[in-house]
Design a protein around this motif. Structure first.
Motif, PDB file in Angstrom:
ATOM      1  N   SER A  37      -2.710  -5.504   2.122  1.00  0.00           N
ATOM      2  CA  SER A  37      -1.925  -4.387   1.587  1.00  0.00           C
ATOM      3  C   SER A  37      -1.955  -4.366   0.062  1.00  0.00           C
ATOM      4  O   SER A  37      -1.951  -3.299  -0.558  1.00  0.00           O
ATOM      5  CB  SER A  37      -0.484  -4.515   2.089  1.00  0.00           C
ATOM      6  OG  SER A  37       0.260  -3.387   1.775  1.00  0.00           O
TER       7      SER A  37
ATOM      8  N   ALA B 111      -5.222  -0.834   4.594  1.00  0.00           N
ATOM      9  CA  ALA B 111      -4.601  -2.164   4.604  1.00  0.00           C
ATOM     10  C   ALA B 111      -4.553  -2.716   6.026  1.00  0.00           C
ATOM     11  O   ALA B 111      -4.856  -3.895   6.252  1.00  0.00           O
ATOM     12  CB  ALA B 111      -3.194  -2.079   4.022  1.00  0.00           C
TER      13      ALA B 111
ATOM     14  N   ALA C  90       0.832  -1.217   0.000  1.00  0.00           N
ATOM     15  CA  ALA C  90       0.000   0.000   0.000  1.00  0.00           C
ATOM     16  C   ALA C  90       0.867   1.268   0.000  1.00  0.00           C
ATOM     17  O   ALA C  90       0.556   2.244  -0.696  1.00  0.00           O
ATOM     18  CB  ALA C  90      -0.929  -0.015   1.199  1.00  0.00           C
TER      19      ALA C  90
ATOM     20  N   SER D 241      -5.114  -2.609  -1.076  1.00  0.00           N
ATOM     21  CA  SER D 241      -5.448  -1.264  -0.596  1.00  0.00           C
ATOM     22  C   SER D 241      -4.615  -0.151  -1.209  1.00  0.00           C
ATOM     23  O   SER D 241      -3.480  -0.366  -1.626  1.00  0.00           O
ATOM     24  CB  SER D 241      -5.288  -1.207   0.923  1.00  0.00           C
ATOM     25  OG  SER D 241      -5.911  -2.311   1.510  1.00  0.00           O
ATOM     26  N   GLN D 242      -5.220   1.023  -1.209  1.00  0.00           N
ATOM     27  CA  GLN D 242      -4.538   2.221  -1.690  1.00  0.00           C
ATOM     28  C   GLN D 242      -3.798   2.923  -0.555  1.00  0.00           C
ATOM     29  O   GLN D 242      -2.868   3.674  -0.795  1.00  0.00           O
ATOM     30  CB  GLN D 242      -5.549   3.207  -2.299  1.00  0.00           C
ATOM     31  CG  GLN D 242      -6.242   2.707  -3.549  1.00  0.00           C
ATOM     32  CD  GLN D 242      -5.315   2.592  -4.745  1.00  0.00           C
ATOM     33  OE1 GLN D 242      -4.302   3.273  -4.813  1.00  0.00           O
ATOM     34  NE2 GLN D 242      -5.639   1.713  -5.672  1.00  0.00           N
TER      35      GLN D 242
ATOM     36  N   GLN E  15      -2.216   2.713   3.660  1.00  0.00           N
ATOM     37  CA  GLN E  15      -1.747   1.823   4.713  1.00  0.00           C
ATOM     38  C   GLN E  15      -2.805   1.612   5.783  1.00  0.00           C
ATOM     39  O   GLN E  15      -2.954   0.520   6.318  1.00  0.00           O
ATOM     40  CB  GLN E  15      -0.514   2.435   5.373  1.00  0.00           C
ATOM     41  CG  GLN E  15       0.674   2.523   4.452  1.00  0.00           C
ATOM     42  CD  GLN E  15       1.880   3.032   5.195  1.00  0.00           C
ATOM     43  OE1 GLN E  15       2.307   2.463   6.176  1.00  0.00           O
ATOM     44  NE2 GLN E  15       2.444   4.126   4.735  1.00  0.00           N
TER      45      GLN E  15
END
Lengths: 316, 242
Positions: free
Chosen positions: B156, B165, B76, B159-160, B162
């Motif tokens: 992670s 994530a 991420a 996801s874009q 953290q």
């Protein structure tokens, strides 16, 4: 070296590229020019293996980016619009990492790093952390990582975006120095920027290639082309018959409003001369109902002017 | 293999190049120390092996949290900082990227466990414990952490950010933790499967008691490989997903 055939890309229902084809030979520097959203970045992303095309094929030095992605990626160096830099690394450590990542043997790495640092003018910042560098230097590091493994093909996405005039000149000289050693394809939304570097330009608009060739060729072709738009009551066969004496002209005829069986047809004629009077007379004498005849300024001419003026707004 | 190690080495260095690595180390040691004193040692008299078993039990919770925090950034963060493109356009497979990143997090996690070794060693001062129990317990922590890192690494890769994530990773870990509870209200054959799938209950307790069961090692390795392969597929799918 780069061969793109009928490349089409959809993002959901939106068509970003429509049957784009071009070839770039070894050692050429070619510019992809177009406004925001024209499809420049999409082409570069497909060539660099980040996206799959919906249709069509892209080859890098004989390797399909779709079927042999790893082999194709081994032949490119890529600088995206935002250089991919790890802020916590020093310039030389980062280049060392990029070099090894591209499969350069460890015994050659140091030599390559030294060369790339020297070549891109990064000597004075070689031990500095990437996060602390000015934008121009970051761009140079981005170019250095793209050429450090001596790839046959270098792809640069808007390498001069948001740089100041001095930095633009420096980066331009750097790209020019890549000539003959690498095949370079780079994108920009400013035509004048591209024409100072490239022998050849590919003009993109709304996902289609509108023109390609040398700048002067495109310009003279566009400025000499005229397009006549006609609205006629009659049949397409009759119109072709009536205009036959004009010889070999480029004409597209379709039912008005796209409705089949309509007694109105619209025609678009592209020529190099002003034939408005002749066409008008021939239609009337041929018994066709001439409802409208007008010369349209070529859309590309507008586009060229916009690009020449740097009116392409933000980069895509 | 060399690309995996190359990516792992860079990533491992990144933990120590910023404060985040030291911060995670410090926080882990502080909280582990507190838990050791409050719960493992406690106030009443205990057998040394019970102190150790309690230490491993409480540490396992810490380990899961630490593993998620360590792994949530792995992909991420690269997306956030636009550096993932360097790996995506290099002649590197998605499997090499995922395993490289996993190994870096596991190596850092290993350092984390290593520096916490002084806590069970304290029991030697007033008690008598087996080194084998410490080793088995730490192997359990390592395996549990490895599974949680793999789970958070998958999150992670989706996801874009953290934070996202971390949240998804933590949810997945919690879900796998409570499958034994779900098993209580489920009929066979699902019941047995749910019990078996639980991340902690059935498989970790034996490690904390100093018993090593091969089936538990297989379970944690299986979970790790399964989630890592899912992360590989997730990364591979990006080219046709867009």
């Amino acid at each position: 070296m780069i061969e793109v055939t009928e490349l089409t890309k959809y993002y959901g229902a939106r068509r970003a590229l429509d049957r784009c084809s071009f070839r770039i030979g070894q050692g050429e520097i070619v510019g992809l020019v177009g406004k925001n959203g024209a499809g420049k970045t999409t082409i570069l992303k497909i060539l660099s293996g980040q996206l799959l095309p919906t249709e069509g094929q892209a080859m890098i030095d004989g390797q399909s980016v779709e079927d042999n992605s790893i082999a194709a990626r081994a032949k490119i160096g890529y600088l995206p619009e935002i250089p991919p830099l790890y802020g916590e690394m020093t310039v030389s450590n980062y280049l060392r990492f990029a070099c090894r990542l591209r499969g350069v043997p460890s015994e050659q790495t140091e030599n390559r790093v030294i060369k790339a640092v020297y070549y891109t003018g990064l000597k004075e910042v070689a031990t500095q952390r990437l996060g602390t560098l000015a934008k121009g230097y970051q761009q140079r590091v981005g170019i250095a990582q793209a050429i450090i493994h001596s790839p046959p093909v270098v792809l640069l996405d808007e390498p001069m975006a948001s740089l100041d005039p001095i930095q633009i000149v420096q980066i331009r000289d750097l790209i020019l120095s890549l000539k003959n050693q690498h095949t370079v394809l780079f994108s920009s939304h400013i035509l004048s920027e591209v024409t100072q570097i490239c022998e050849r330009v590919i003009l993109l608009d709304e996902g289609t290639i509108k023109a390609q060739g040398r700048e002067d060729e495109i310009r003279s072709e566009l400025l000499h082309r005229r397009r006549l738009s006609l609205l006629i009551r009659g049949t397409s066969d009759r119109l072709k018959e009536v205009l036959a004496p004009l010889g070999n002209i480029e004409m597209v005829i379709e039912p008005f409003d796209g409705r089949k069986g309509s007694e109105l047809i619209s025609a678009s004629i592209t020529t190099e001369q002003d034939i408005r009077e002749q066409v008008g007379r021939m239609c009337v004498e041929g018994g066709l109902g001439l409802l409208e005849l007008r010369e349209e300024r070529h859309g590309l001419e507008h586009l060229m002017l916009q690009l020449l003026e740097g009116g392409g707004s933000e980069p895509s | 293999m060399s690309k995996i190690l190359l990516i792992a080495r860079r990533e491992f260095g990144a933990y120590f190049a910023t404060f985040s690595g030291y911060l995670i180390l410090a926080a882990y040691l502080l909280i582990s120390g507190l838990l050791f004193n409050i719960y493992a040692l406690g106030r009443e008299a205990k057998f040394s092996q019970d102190v150790l078993a309690d230490y491993f039990y409480y540490s396992s919770g810490m380990v899961m949290v630490a593993a998620v925090i360590l792994a949530m950034r792995l992909i991420a963060e690269e997306r956030q900082t636009h550096t993932l493109v360097l790996l995506q356009t290099a002649p590197v497979t998605e499997r090499e990227v995922v395993w490289g990143k996993f190994l870096s997090a596991l190596a850092f996690f290993g350092v984390l466990l290593l520096v916490s070794l002084y806590l069970p060693a304290l029991v030697f001062i007033n008690g008598k414990i087996s080194v084998l129990q410490i080793m088995t317990g730490y192997l359990g922590l390592l395996l549990l952490g490895s599974a949680c890192i793999a789970i958070a690494l998958l999150a992670s890769s989706w996801s874009q950010s953290q934070l996202m994530a971390g949240t998804i990773g933590a949810l997945m870990v919690v879900l796998l933790l409570i499958t034994w509870m779900i098993a209580r209200i489920t009929d066979e054959p699902l019941k047995g499967l749910m019990y078996y799938l639980a991340l902690h209950n059935l498989h970790f307790r034996t490690f904390s008691r100093g018993t090593l069961h091969f089936r538990d090692v297989i379970y944690y390795c299986g979970v790790t490989i399964f989630f890592l392969e899912c992360a590989v597929r997730s990364l591979e799918s990006r080219v046709w997903r867009e």
